[in-house]
Design an enzyme around this catalytic site. Structure first.
Site, PDB file in Angstrom:
ATOM      1  N   SER A 157       0.799  -1.219   0.000  1.00  0.00           N
ATOM      2  CA  SER A 157       0.000   0.000   0.000  1.00  0.00           C
ATOM      3  C   SER A 157       0.834   1.273   0.000  1.00  0.00           C
ATOM      4  O   SER A 157       0.301   2.363  -0.163  1.00  0.00           O
ATOM      5  CB  SER A 157      -0.952   0.028   1.202  1.00  0.00           C
ATOM      6  OG  SER A 157      -0.259   0.337   2.384  1.00  0.00           O
ATOM      7  N   LYS A 195       1.561   4.302   7.428  1.00  0.00           N
ATOM      8  CA  LYS A 195       0.795   5.145   6.519  1.00  0.00           C
ATOM      9  C   LYS A 195       1.244   6.609   6.649  1.00  0.00           C
ATOM     10  O   LYS A 195       1.921   6.989   7.599  1.00  0.00           O
ATOM     11  CB  LYS A 195      -0.701   5.059   6.831  1.00  0.00           C
ATOM     12  CG  LYS A 195      -1.336   3.717   6.526  1.00  0.00           C
ATOM     13  CD  LYS A 195      -1.410   3.435   5.044  1.00  0.00           C
ATOM     14  CE  LYS A 195      -2.132   2.123   4.763  1.00  0.00           C
ATOM     15  NZ  LYS A 195      -1.375   0.960   5.219  1.00  0.00           N
TER      16      LYS A 195
END
Length: 236
Positions: A157, A195
């Site tokens: 991701s 993230k």
């Protein structure tokens, strides 16, 4: 941050350009760094180029341009080594690496042993595994002030930020982060993910760097910062 060999090669190229007006040949670079093959030089040059330290000039042989030098740069000509070959001069690492037994052998150490905390999800969050017996040696030049630890990346991701599945990320332990920083985030005290953090009013967004994944929005009490990304360590 540069590895030892990247630093040595950058300083050797810079000195050659200043002295001779042209960048050294691959054979000269290979000999200067004590490498057995030119493929290692190709990898080092690519790494320096990706980090913005050098640029290849198109349509010209042996054409490299040094764009910048690290803050701790020491010219080859000023090094004390008798044959004037480049040597590694890491930045002084301040603070104690107390986290899970991490320690710095000396201020001039070329490598530091950091705790390796298992695999962190860069896709679907998973619980971080802390193994107090698992460590990794990393170049001291990758570290900044404070405590650090390492995590293995699991997932894709963050690929658009250059973070690939299987990479090892070096994390500075902290509970605060600037808006837009890539962080290790603890969500609802049960899952951990890597993230980019964005603050949007009273909410916190955890953004992936892959269009295939969606940004997740949380309340301010749901997310705790456990560290900020400082470096990436990749094996080839």
């Amino acid at each position: 941050m540069l590895t030892r060999k990247q630093y040595e090669l950058l300083m050797f190229i810079d000195e050659s350009l200043k002295k001779n007006g042209v960048s050294p040949s691959f054979d000269e670079m290979k000999e200067a760094l004590g490498l057995k093959s030119k493929s290692g030089i190709h990898r080092l040059i690519t790494g320096l180029e990706e980090r913005g330290f050098i640029r290849r000039l198109a349509h010209r042989a042996r054409a490299l341009e040094v764009l910048k030098l690290p803050d701790n740069a020491v010219p080859v000509s000023k090094q004390s080594d008798a044959d004037a070959k480049p040597s590694f001069k890491p930045k002084v690492i301040e603070g104690e690496f107390s986290i899970a037994g991490a320690h710095l052998a000396a201020e001039t150490a070329e490598s530091v042993q950091l705790p390796l905390y298992g695999r962190i999800a860069a896709g679907t969050p998973i619980e971080a595994l802390r193994d107090p017996n698992n460590f990794i040696d990393v170049p001291a030049s990758l570290l900044t002030k404070g405590d650090h630890y390492a995590l293995e990346v699991d997932g894709d991701s963050m690929i658009e930020a250059g973070i690939l599945d299987g990479d090892t990320v070096i994390i500075q332990q902290t509970d605060t982060a600037e808006n837009g920083a890539i962080v290790v985030a603890l969500v609802d005290d049960g899952e951990v993910t890597l993230k980019r953090l964005r603050r949007k009013g009273a909410s916190i967004a955890l953004e992936p760097a892959n269009a295939a994944y969606e940004t997740r929005i949380f309340g301010p009490d749901q997310v705790k910062v456990q560290g900020v990304l400082k470096a990436l360590y990749r094996y080839y």
